[in-house]
Design an enzyme around this catalytic site. Structure first.
Site, PDB file in Angstrom:
ATOM      1  N   HIS A  12       0.858  -1.206   0.000  1.00  0.00           N
ATOM      2  CA  HIS A  12       0.000   0.000   0.000  1.00  0.00           C
ATOM      3  C   HIS A  12       0.886   1.245   0.000  1.00  0.00           C
ATOM      4  O   HIS A  12       1.460   1.600   1.025  1.00  0.00           O
ATOM      5  CB  HIS A  12      -0.908  -0.012   1.238  1.00  0.00           C
ATOM      6  CG  HIS A  12      -1.886   1.123   1.315  1.00  0.00           C
ATOM      7  ND1 HIS A  12      -3.223   0.935   1.649  1.00  0.00           N
ATOM      8  CD2 HIS A  12      -1.756   2.460   1.122  1.00  0.00           C
ATOM      9  CE1 HIS A  12      -3.853   2.101   1.653  1.00  0.00           C
ATOM     10  NE2 HIS A  12      -2.971   3.055   1.344  1.00  0.00           N
ATOM     11  N   ARG A  16       1.949   9.686  -5.795  1.00  0.00           N
ATOM     12  CA  ARG A  16       1.685  11.044  -6.319  1.00  0.00           C
ATOM     13  C   ARG A  16       2.090  11.171  -7.777  1.00  0.00           C
ATOM     14  O   ARG A  16       2.127  10.204  -8.510  1.00  0.00           O
ATOM     15  CB  ARG A  16       2.388  12.112  -5.457  1.00  0.00           C
ATOM     16  CG  ARG A  16       2.262  11.948  -3.954  1.00  0.00           C
ATOM     17  CD  ARG A  16       0.844  11.803  -3.484  1.00  0.00           C
ATOM     18  NE  ARG A  16       0.728  11.925  -2.037  1.00  0.00           N
ATOM     19  CZ  ARG A  16      -0.310  11.479  -1.345  1.00  0.00           C
ATOM     20  NH1 ARG A  16      -1.320  10.863  -1.942  1.00  0.00           N
ATOM     21  NH2 ARG A  16      -0.363  11.639  -0.039  1.00  0.00           N
ATOM     22  N   ASN A  40      -5.514   7.238  -5.721  1.00  0.00           N
ATOM     23  CA  ASN A  40      -6.235   8.491  -5.406  1.00  0.00           C
ATOM     24  C   ASN A  40      -5.569   9.730  -5.982  1.00  0.00           C
ATOM     25  O   ASN A  40      -6.256  10.637  -6.469  1.00  0.00           O
ATOM     26  CB  ASN A  40      -6.470   8.627  -3.889  1.00  0.00           C
ATOM     27  CG  ASN A  40      -5.191   8.644  -3.059  1.00  0.00           C
ATOM     28  OD1 ASN A  40      -4.178   8.067  -3.439  1.00  0.00           O
ATOM     29  ND2 ASN A  40      -5.237   9.299  -1.915  1.00  0.00           N
ATOM     30  N   LYS A  94      -9.859  -0.030  -5.609  1.00  0.00           N
ATOM     31  CA  LYS A  94      -9.898   0.504  -4.246  1.00  0.00           C
ATOM     32  C   LYS A  94     -11.203   1.222  -3.987  1.00  0.00           C
ATOM     33  O   LYS A  94     -11.596   2.115  -4.741  1.00  0.00           O
ATOM     34  CB  LYS A  94      -8.726   1.480  -4.081  1.00  0.00           C
ATOM     35  CG  LYS A  94      -8.642   2.206  -2.754  1.00  0.00           C
ATOM     36  CD  LYS A  94      -7.967   1.364  -1.690  1.00  0.00           C
ATOM     37  CE  LYS A  94      -7.950   2.071  -0.350  1.00  0.00           C
ATOM     38  NZ  LYS A  94      -6.780   2.909  -0.149  1.00  0.00           N
ATOM     39  N   HIS A 168      -4.830  -0.732   5.960  1.00  0.00           N
ATOM     40  CA  HIS A 168      -4.352  -0.006   7.145  1.00  0.00           C
ATOM     41  C   HIS A 168      -5.310  -0.080   8.337  1.00  0.00           C
ATOM     42  O   HIS A 168      -5.838   0.918   8.799  1.00  0.00           O
ATOM     43  CB  HIS A 168      -4.023   1.457   6.824  1.00  0.00           C
ATOM     44  CG  HIS A 168      -4.991   2.178   5.937  1.00  0.00           C
ATOM     45  ND1 HIS A 168      -6.342   2.214   6.192  1.00  0.00           N
ATOM     46  CD2 HIS A 168      -4.803   2.890   4.808  1.00  0.00           C
ATOM     47  CE1 HIS A 168      -6.926   2.924   5.246  1.00  0.00           C
ATOM     48  NE2 HIS A 168      -6.034   3.344   4.389  1.00  0.00           N
ATOM     49  N   HIS A 248       3.100  14.421   1.709  1.00  0.00           N
ATOM     50  CA  HIS A 248       2.494  15.735   1.430  1.00  0.00           C
ATOM     51  C   HIS A 248       3.598  16.762   1.669  1.00  0.00           C
ATOM     52  O   HIS A 248       4.431  16.570   2.571  1.00  0.00           O
ATOM     53  CB  HIS A 248       1.339  16.028   2.387  1.00  0.00           C
ATOM     54  CG  HIS A 248       0.126  15.169   2.179  1.00  0.00           C
ATOM     55  ND1 HIS A 248      -0.846  15.437   1.248  1.00  0.00           N
ATOM     56  CD2 HIS A 248      -0.260  14.029   2.809  1.00  0.00           C
ATOM     57  CE1 HIS A 248      -1.794  14.512   1.301  1.00  0.00           C
ATOM     58  NE2 HIS A 248      -1.467  13.633   2.234  1.00  0.00           N
ATOM     59  N   ALA A 260      -3.695  14.716   5.753  1.00  0.00           N
ATOM     60  CA  ALA A 260      -3.480  13.424   6.411  1.00  0.00           C
ATOM     61  C   ALA A 260      -2.501  12.588   5.607  1.00  0.00           C
ATOM     62  O   ALA A 260      -2.644  12.471   4.389  1.00  0.00           O
ATOM     63  CB  ALA A 260      -4.810  12.688   6.529  1.00  0.00           C
TER      64      ALA A 260
END
Ligand code: NCD
Ligand code: ZN
Length: 340
Positions: A12, A16, A40, A94, A168, A248, A260
């Protein structure tokens, strides 16, 4: 001292795009045999998206032996035909409940939607794994995972041939579900930071630690103990490592509304070695191998090459304060193990 283990796979990761992708992919590629790449950021919805993204990751990795395993993001636009088309490029799809985490605004609003059920049916037919971010967005933050467990149970009950990975997990209840209740086609990933933190390490120790903040938030001491028990001692083969490394930019985390995600890729493996050795088990490194190197690939139906190994050596290593504008997990700490 030096120790060696079968090269792990990270089941997992978030890679980016653009400059950040080029910074973070080599960290994972240098240590892991494979990585399951979350869809995502950037959004990966189709076979073509997945192919183009895979190409970028392979270029950034520069190591032909590293294998990115691609996934699709499920939305209410996803169709069975999109699953069929992606069966050769994506190992999994997902489910993000809408709004639950980074870039999930167009995730799944209604898990019982007939269109979505047709998608699950097709995934079951072609053998595509369903990865679930199991949190109910409208529940109180500490109850989100426990609340969504009912949705997971419903999906598992409806599709008897579907393989599911609960991503997770952070609670004793989830660990118990996988180990004691769910059928053998259900597995769970555990991150390294959820084997270290409770909520106290985010907000309860003299201030807020934005670089420890992620979804799902780490929970109570008894949850931490249950996750450690599962990671260190489970013999089911269905508990495995997924770092959820989620970079991030520093400024986006040190902010009035901070993002997050914990960027753990650079220190995940040395930290796992430390934790497993602390577990006191004589066979700690073999247990780590099961958790991080063999259980995940086997659950995904992938071969494990036992001759492909990685070495770690002891000797203090001070984790950089910042890497490519991102603050890594354990930044500034001097830690006892490093990748040789
Ligand atoms: C992840 C991200 O930033 O993409 N963040 C996180 O806190 N884990 C998304 C996710 O896995 O929830
Ligand atoms: Zn994630």
């Amino acid at each position: 001292m030096r120790l060696s283990l079968i090269r792990p796979s990270d089941m997992h990761v978030h890679f980016r795009d653009g400059a950040m992708l080029r910074d973070v992919v080599p960290q994972t590629a240098a240590q892991f045999r494979r990585a399951v790449v979350m869809p995502n950021v950037p959004p990966i919805e189709t076979a073509d998206d997945a192919r183009a993204y895979e190409r970028k990751i392979r270029e950034a990795a520069g190591d032909a032996a590293f294998r990115p395993l691609m996934t699709l993001k499920l939305t209410h636009r996803t169709t069975p035909a999109m699953i069929r088309d992606a069966r050769d490029v994506a190992v999994a799809a997902k489910l993000y409940p809408a709004g639950v985490t980074t870039a999930s605004h167009d995730g799944i609003g209604d898990p019982d939607d007939p269109g979505l059920l047709a998608v699950f049916e097709e995934m079951q037919r072609v053998g595509m794994i369903l990865c679930i971010h199991g949190e109910a967005p409208d529940a109180f933050v500490l109850d989100r995972e426990a609340t969504y467990l009912d949705v997971v149970r419903r999906i598992v009950g409806r599709f008897p041939g579907l393989k599911v990975v609960m991503e997770h997990i952070t609670t004793a209840a989830s660990a118990r579900y996988v180990e004691e209740e769910a059928p053998a086609r259900i597995a769970a990933t555990i991150t390294v930071h959820h084997l270290v933190h409770t909520l106290d390490d985010v907000i309860g120790k003299g201030g807020i630690r934005p670089h420890h903040f992620c979804y799902p938030v780490p929970k109570r001491p008894e949850d931490l103990r249950a996750l450690r028990r599962a990671a260190f001692h489970s013999t089911s083969g269905r508990i495995f490592f997924g770092s959820d490394t989620a970079p991030h930019p520093k400024g986006a985390k040190e902010s009035a509304c901070g993002c997050a995600g914990v960027y753990s890729a650079p220190v995940a493996l040395p930290t796992l070695v430390e934790l497993f050795l602390e577990s006191g088990r004589e066979d700690a490194i073999r247990r780590l191998e099961a958790f991080a190197s063999t259980n995940g690939p086997r659950f995904y139906g992938l071969p494990v090459d036992e001759s492909d190994t990685i070495s770690l050596e002891d000797g203090p290593w001070t984790v950089p304060a910042e890497m490519g504008g991102v603050v890594p997990f354990r930044a500034g700490e001097t830690i006892p193990w490093r990748v040789a």
